[in-house]
Design a protein around this motif. Structure first.
Motif, short mmCIF file in Angstrom:
data_model
loop_
_atom_site.label_atom_id
_atom_site.label_comp_id
_atom_site.label_asym_id
_atom_site.label_seq_id
_atom_site.Cartn_x
_atom_site.Cartn_y
_atom_site.Cartn_z
N ALA A 258 -5.28 4.90 -5.02
CA ALA A 258 -5.48 5.54 -6.32
C ALA A 258 -4.26 5.36 -7.22
O ALA A 258 -4.39 5.24 -8.44
CB ALA A 258 -5.80 7.02 -6.13
N SER A 259 -3.08 5.33 -6.63
CA SER A 259 -1.86 5.21 -7.43
C SER A 259 -1.77 3.87 -8.15
O SER A 259 -1.11 3.76 -9.19
CB SER A 259 -0.62 5.39 -6.54
OG SER A 259 -0.45 4.29 -5.66
N THR A 260 -2.44 2.84 -7.62
CA THR A 260 -2.37 1.51 -8.25
C THR A 260 -3.11 1.48 -9.58
O THR A 260 -2.91 0.55 -10.37
CB THR A 260 -2.97 0.43 -7.32
OG1 THR A 260 -4.39 0.66 -7.14
CG2 THR A 260 -2.30 0.45 -5.96
N ARG A 261 -3.93 2.47 -9.85
CA ARG A 261 -4.65 2.53 -11.12
C ARG A 261 -3.81 3.17 -12.22
O ARG A 261 -4.22 3.19 -13.38
CB ARG A 261 -5.96 3.32 -10.95
CG ARG A 261 -6.89 2.75 -9.91
CD ARG A 261 -8.12 3.61 -9.72
NE ARG A 261 -7.79 4.97 -9.35
CZ ARG A 261 -8.69 5.86 -8.91
NH1 ARG A 261 -9.96 5.51 -8.80
NH2 ARG A 261 -8.32 7.08 -8.59
N GLU A 262 -2.64 3.69 -11.85
CA GLU A 262 -1.81 4.40 -12.82
C GLU A 262 -0.36 3.88 -12.87
O GLU A 262 0.23 3.83 -13.95
CB GLU A 262 -1.79 5.90 -12.50
CG GLU A 262 -3.17 6.56 -12.52
CD GLU A 262 -3.13 8.00 -12.07
OE1 GLU A 262 -2.03 8.46 -11.66
OE2 GLU A 262 -4.19 8.67 -12.09
N GLN A 263 0.18 3.52 -11.72
CA GLN A 263 1.59 3.14 -11.66
C GLN A 263 1.74 1.63 -11.81
O GLN A 263 1.24 0.86 -10.99
CB GLN A 263 2.19 3.60 -10.34
CG GLN A 263 2.17 5.11 -10.14
CD GLN A 263 2.72 5.52 -8.79
OE1 GLN A 263 3.24 4.71 -8.04
NE2 GLN A 263 2.58 6.80 -8.48
N GLN A 264 2.45 1.22 -12.84
CA GLN A 264 2.66 -0.20 -13.06
C GLN A 264 3.77 -0.74 -12.17
O GLN A 264 4.72 -0.03 -11.83
CB GLN A 264 3.04 -0.45 -14.53
CG GLN A 264 1.91 -0.17 -15.51
CD GLN A 264 2.29 -0.58 -16.92
OE1 GLN A 264 3.28 -1.27 -17.15
NE2 GLN A 264 1.48 -0.17 -17.89
N LEU A 265 3.64 -1.99 -11.77
CA LEU A 265 4.67 -2.65 -10.97
C LEU A 265 5.91 -2.89 -11.84
O LEU A 265 5.80 -3.15 -13.04
CB LEU A 265 4.16 -4.00 -10.45
CG LEU A 265 3.43 -4.02 -9.10
CD1 LEU A 265 2.14 -3.20 -9.18
CD2 LEU A 265 3.10 -5.45 -8.69
N THR A 266 7.06 -2.79 -11.21
CA THR A 266 8.28 -3.15 -11.91
C THR A 266 8.36 -4.67 -12.02
O THR A 266 7.59 -5.40 -11.37
CB THR A 266 9.51 -2.64 -11.14
OG1 THR A 266 9.59 -3.32 -9.88
CG2 THR A 266 9.43 -1.14 -10.90
N ALA A 267 9.30 -5.16 -12.81
CA ALA A 267 9.46 -6.60 -12.97
C ALA A 267 9.76 -7.27 -11.63
O ALA A 267 9.24 -8.35 -11.32
CB ALA A 267 10.57 -6.89 -13.97
N ASP A 268 10.59 -6.62 -10.80
CA ASP A 268 10.94 -7.19 -9.50
C ASP A 268 9.73 -7.19 -8.56
O ASP A 268 9.49 -8.18 -7.85
CB ASP A 268 12.08 -6.39 -8.88
CG ASP A 268 12.54 -6.98 -7.56
OD1 ASP A 268 12.95 -8.16 -7.52
OD2 ASP A 268 12.48 -6.25 -6.54
N GLU A 269 8.98 -6.10 -8.54
CA GLU A 269 7.80 -6.00 -7.69
C GLU A 269 6.76 -7.04 -8.10
O GLU A 269 6.12 -7.68 -7.26
CB GLU A 269 7.21 -4.60 -7.78
CG GLU A 269 8.06 -3.52 -7.12
CD GLU A 269 7.58 -2.13 -7.44
OE1 GLU A 269 8.00 -1.19 -6.75
OE2 GLU A 269 6.79 -1.96 -8.40
N LEU A 270 6.59 -7.22 -9.40
CA LEU A 270 5.62 -8.20 -9.90
C LEU A 270 6.04 -9.61 -9.50
O LEU A 270 5.21 -10.42 -9.06
CB LEU A 270 5.52 -8.10 -11.42
CG LEU A 270 4.53 -9.05 -12.10
CD1 LEU A 270 3.11 -8.75 -11.65
CD2 LEU A 270 4.65 -8.94 -13.62
N SER A 271 7.32 -9.92 -9.65
CA SER A 271 7.82 -11.24 -9.31
C SER A 271 7.63 -11.55 -7.82
O SER A 271 7.18 -12.66 -7.45
CB SER A 271 9.30 -11.34 -9.67
OG SER A 271 9.84 -12.59 -9.29
N LYS A 272 7.93 -10.58 -6.96
CA LYS A 272 7.77 -10.78 -5.52
C LYS A 272 6.30 -10.92 -5.14
O LYS A 272 5.95 -11.73 -4.26
CB LYS A 272 8.41 -9.62 -4.76
CG LYS A 272 9.93 -9.61 -4.83
CD LYS A 272 10.50 -8.43 -4.05
CE LYS A 272 12.02 -8.44 -4.09
NZ LYS A 272 12.60 -7.27 -3.37
#
Length: 231
Positions: A122-136
């Motif tokens: 459920a948290s993935t529908r609200e919390q955006q990935l950080t730039a580092d998390e997105l890159s990885k």
């Protein structure tokens, strides 16, 4: 004495109403009994999407973020909470029909695991990935890209599969470009459209005498499920 069918069935509407009421108030867990099983297998799923859906790229990046060593599921459900040794979740995306989202795990605490899995998804529908998390997450997803060109055989195999499925021969390059263009906002929006952890069908395979009471104590409505024997 034998009773007439009408007498045996007269309370059926009341029984059905009671069960439906319980299901509306409580989340239903389908439980398959495996006596003396030390661990329970948990499967949660819902309808997914086709390969042609534009949300495929964002959700594949999300799957990369969820899974594997250092993924959200590994870090939260295994490392921090110790609820499962193995856990995974993701979408399959068939060309010609709607696929499935499936989360699966082996756990000794199925009730707690289902609650925590629901929270994490459920948290993935609200919390955006950080730039580092997105890159990885993108790197993890695209690291296998080079293996499509590792040999003449792999290139020929890819050409044949794309031809059979009706995909353009440059699909792999388009897929790479679309994945690289995914933004944190797109991931949250795609998850909101396609991920509904509170409503997913959940099946638990375990020792019903042990698991059943745990699930009920956690507030779930336990529905016994007996698979048909193979012919």
């Amino acid at each position: 004495p034998c009773t007439r069918p009408q007498e045996r069935l007269q309370d059926l509407p009341e029984i059905l109403t009671t069960v439906q009421g319980q299901q509306q108030q409580q989340r239903v867990i389908h439980l398959i009994d495996r006596p003396k099983a030390g661990q329970s297998s948990v499967f949660a799923g819902e309808p997914g999407l086709r390969l042609s859906d534009p949300d495929v790229y964002a959700l594949d990046v999300l799957s990369s973020r969820l899974n594997g060593f250092g993924g959200v599921l590994f870090d939260d459900l295994r490392t921090r909470e110790g609820l499962a040794y193995s856990v995974s979740a993701g979408w399959d995306t068939p060309v010609d029909h709607t696929g499935l989202f499936v989360a699966a795990a082996e756990t000794g605490q199925p009730a707690r695991f289902i609650q925590s899995l629901t929270r994490v998804l459920a948290s993935t529908r609200e919390q955006q990935l950080t730039a580092d998390e997105l890159s990885k997450a993108k790197a993890g997803l695209l690291n296998s890209f080079v293996f499509n060109f590792a040999s003449s055989y792999s290139q020929l195999q890819r050409t044949m599969v794309y031809q059979l499925l009706g995909l353009p021969q440059d699909f792999l390059f388009e897929y790479r470009d679309r994945v690289e263009a995914v933004t944190p906002e797109q991931i949250v929006q795609a998850a909101a459209r396609h991920l509904h952890p509170e409503k997913e069908v959940v099946v638990v395979v375990g020792d019903a005498a042990v698991v059943g009471p745990q699930l009920k104590e956690a507030g779930f409505f336990v529905q016994p499920l007996k698979p048909k024997s193979a012919a």
